[in-house]
Design a protein around this motif. Structure first.
Motif, PDB file in Angstrom:
ATOM      1  N   ALA A  78       0.810  -1.219   0.000  1.00 34.65           N
ATOM      2  CA  ALA A  78       0.000   0.000   0.000  1.00 34.65           C
ATOM      3  C   ALA A  78       0.846   1.273   0.000  1.00 34.65           C
ATOM      4  O   ALA A  78       0.304   2.378  -0.038  1.00 34.65           O
ATOM      5  CB  ALA A  78      -0.930   0.009   1.218  1.00 34.65           C
ATOM      6  N   GLU A  79       2.165   1.123   0.066  1.00 33.52           N
ATOM      7  CA  GLU A  79       3.094   2.251   0.035  1.00 33.52           C
ATOM      8  C   GLU A  79       2.857   3.228   1.184  1.00 33.52           C
ATOM      9  O   GLU A  79       2.763   4.441   0.999  1.00 33.52           O
ATOM     10  CB  GLU A  79       3.013   2.970  -1.318  1.00 33.52           C
ATOM     11  CG  GLU A  79       3.364   2.091  -2.499  1.00 33.52           C
ATOM     12  CD  GLU A  79       3.277   2.814  -3.833  1.00 33.52           C
ATOM     13  OE1 GLU A  79       2.378   3.671  -3.992  1.00 33.52           O
ATOM     14  OE2 GLU A  79       4.105   2.523  -4.698  1.00 33.52           O
ATOM     15  N   ILE A  80       2.743   2.659   2.377  1.00 36.34           N
ATOM     16  CA  ILE A  80       2.670   3.469   3.590  1.00 36.34           C
ATOM     17  C   ILE A  80       3.746   2.985   4.557  1.00 36.34           C
ATOM     18  O   ILE A  80       4.342   1.923   4.351  1.00 36.34           O
ATOM     19  CB  ILE A  80       1.284   3.388   4.256  1.00 36.34           C
ATOM     20  CG1 ILE A  80       0.978   1.940   4.663  1.00 36.34           C
ATOM     21  CG2 ILE A  80       0.205   3.959   3.354  1.00 36.34           C
ATOM     22  CD1 ILE A  80      -0.167   1.819   5.621  1.00 36.34           C
ATOM     23  N   ARG A 131      -9.272  -4.006  -5.120  1.00 33.00           N
ATOM     24  CA  ARG A 131      -8.112  -4.607  -4.478  1.00 33.00           C
ATOM     25  C   ARG A 131      -8.218  -6.129  -4.502  1.00 33.00           C
ATOM     26  O   ARG A 131      -9.255  -6.704  -4.826  1.00 33.00           O
ATOM     27  CB  ARG A 131      -8.000  -4.098  -3.039  1.00 33.00           C
ATOM     28  CG  ARG A 131      -8.002  -2.556  -2.939  1.00 33.00           C
ATOM     29  CD  ARG A 131      -6.631  -1.969  -2.998  1.00 33.00           C
ATOM     30  NE  ARG A 131      -6.518  -0.603  -3.464  1.00 33.00           N
ATOM     31  CZ  ARG A 131      -6.921   0.501  -2.827  1.00 33.00           C
ATOM     32  NH1 ARG A 131      -7.531   0.427  -1.660  1.00 33.00           N
ATOM     33  NH2 ARG A 131      -6.702   1.685  -3.349  1.00 33.00           N
ATOM     34  N   ALA A 153      -4.185  -1.022   5.814  1.00 29.78           N
ATOM     35  CA  ALA A 153      -3.091  -0.471   5.018  1.00 29.78           C
ATOM     36  C   ALA A 153      -3.614   0.277   3.795  1.00 29.78           C
ATOM     37  O   ALA A 153      -3.179   1.398   3.487  1.00 29.78           O
ATOM     38  CB  ALA A 153      -2.145  -1.587   4.597  1.00 29.78           C
ATOM     39  N   TRP A 154      -4.559  -0.327   3.079  1.00 24.80           N
ATOM     40  CA  TRP A 154      -5.085   0.321   1.876  1.00 24.80           C
ATOM     41  C   TRP A 154      -5.977   1.513   2.217  1.00 24.80           C
ATOM     42  O   TRP A 154      -6.064   2.474   1.441  1.00 24.80           O
ATOM     43  CB  TRP A 154      -5.820  -0.696   1.017  1.00 24.80           C
ATOM     44  CG  TRP A 154      -4.860  -1.565   0.273  1.00 24.80           C
ATOM     45  CD1 TRP A 154      -4.548  -2.867   0.522  1.00 24.80           C
ATOM     46  CD2 TRP A 154      -4.034  -1.172  -0.834  1.00 24.80           C
ATOM     47  NE1 TRP A 154      -3.591  -3.328  -0.353  1.00 24.80           N
ATOM     48  CE2 TRP A 154      -3.256  -2.295  -1.199  1.00 24.80           C
ATOM     49  CE3 TRP A 154      -3.879   0.016  -1.548  1.00 24.80           C
ATOM     50  CZ2 TRP A 154      -2.337  -2.254  -2.252  1.00 24.80           C
ATOM     51  CZ3 TRP A 154      -2.972   0.062  -2.595  1.00 24.80           C
ATOM     52  CH2 TRP A 154      -2.219  -1.076  -2.939  1.00 24.80           C
ATOM     53  N   HIS A 157      -3.586   4.215   2.572  1.00 26.14           N
ATOM     54  CA  HIS A 157      -3.147   4.587   1.222  1.00 26.14           C
ATOM     55  C   HIS A 157      -4.163   5.543   0.574  1.00 26.14           C
ATOM     56  O   HIS A 157      -3.781   6.564  -0.027  1.00 26.14           O
ATOM     57  CB  HIS A 157      -3.017   3.317   0.372  1.00 26.14           C
ATOM     58  CG  HIS A 157      -2.796   3.583  -1.086  1.00 26.14           C
ATOM     59  ND1 HIS A 157      -1.547   3.637  -1.656  1.00 26.14           N
ATOM     60  CD2 HIS A 157      -3.689   3.802  -2.111  1.00 26.14           C
ATOM     61  CE1 HIS A 157      -1.665   3.877  -2.950  1.00 26.14           C
ATOM     62  NE2 HIS A 157      -2.949   3.982  -3.252  1.00 26.14           N
ATOM     63  N   ASP A 158      -5.441   5.221   0.695  1.00 24.49           N
ATOM     64  CA  ASP A 158      -6.484   6.054   0.099  1.00 24.49           C
ATOM     65  C   ASP A 158      -6.571   7.413   0.783  1.00 24.49           C
ATOM     66  O   ASP A 158      -6.810   8.439   0.130  1.00 24.49           O
ATOM     67  CB  ASP A 158      -7.829   5.339   0.163  1.00 24.49           C
ATOM     68  CG  ASP A 158      -7.862   4.097  -0.714  1.00 24.49           C
ATOM     69  OD1 ASP A 158      -6.993   3.953  -1.607  1.00 24.49           O
ATOM     70  OD2 ASP A 158      -8.754   3.247  -0.494  1.00 24.49           O
ATOM     71  N   ALA A 160      -4.068   8.979   2.106  1.00 28.50           N
ATOM     72  CA  ALA A 160      -2.900   9.740   1.645  1.00 28.50           C
ATOM     73  C   ALA A 160      -3.189  10.407   0.304  1.00 28.50           C
ATOM     74  O   ALA A 160      -2.726  11.531   0.043  1.00 28.50           O
ATOM     75  CB  ALA A 160      -1.685   8.829   1.545  1.00 28.50           C
TER      76      ALA A 160
END
Length: 222
Positions: A78-80, A131, A153-154, A157-158, A160
């Motif tokens: 999720a790039e966090i 997802r 996590a996602w 991500h959202d 952000a």
């Protein structure tokens, strides 16, 4: 007393104790501004566990560090920051996470949150769109900590993606994301524009700051 009613009674007792500790939080919080970097200055012990415990004991002997490996994987996808996700799990760990107790409480309070990340139905349903877990159900969260971690996590991500490119005030990006998890994206954007967090949001941030170093230790690769 039937088994079903017995669980409701037990759930009511557990919920009363839980409510006395501050009740259910809206959604999630952010990392400490007092911390200059993600790496604690003192040597960190190895996480208490990086292997998911058996379903028979994880809920009764719950420690978010049990799911460190899953937190690292989900945060990476999720790039966090793994530390942020783990700190949120620690913030939510005050709540009883026994699946039967969660369901008993949900029968009393239908809009209750589920799972170790304490997610509400609407947040979960939004996070799963498009997802890999799109076919999963919010009702699975009490029994499936790995799914709860992935969804949280996602969701971060959202959140952000909804932050403005420029913010006002002293709150860091991670703090704003945590406030978004805890209070919703609308409030997060208000805080990003300079609004001051209220007592409940500030309490969530304070707990996150207290859990920040512990979260870093937990997600450190052994």
């Amino acid at each position: 007393m039937s088994k079903g009613w017995w669980w409701i009674a037990v759930g009511a007792v557990a919920v009363a104790a839980w409510a006395a500790r501050g009740g259910e939080s809206p959604e999630t919080a952010a990392p400490p501004r007092a911390v200059a970097s993600d790496t604690p200055s003192r040597p960190a012990p190895k996480p208490s566990a990086t292997i998911t415990p058996s379903p028979a004991d994880w809920s009764t002997n719950y420690d978010p560090a049990f799911f460190a490996a899953q937190v690292r994987r989900s945060a990476g996808r999720a790039e966090i920051k793994p530390q942020l996700l783990m700190a949120i799990l620690y913030n939510e760990s005050y709540k009883p996470h026994d699946p039967e107790l969660e369901r008993s409480w949900q029968r009393i309070k239908p809009d209750a949150a589920f799972g170790i990340a304490n997610m509400h139905r609407a947040a979960f349903n939004e996070a799963k769109r498009g997802r890999s877990f799109a076919g999963r159900s919010w009702e699975e969260l009490p029994d499936n900590p790995e799914l709860a971690v992935e969804a949280a996590a996602w969701h971060l991500h959202d959140l952000a993606a909804r932050l403005p490119s420029r913010t006002r005030g002293t709150l860091s990006k991670d703090e704003l994301l945590a406030l978004g998890y805890n209070t919703g994206s609308g409030n997060m954007r208000a805080f990003a524009a300079g609004a001051k967090p209220g007592a409940q949001a500030q309490s969530y941030l304070d707990r996150l700051h207290q859990n920040w170093d512990k979260a870093a230790n937990a997600v450190r690769v052994p």
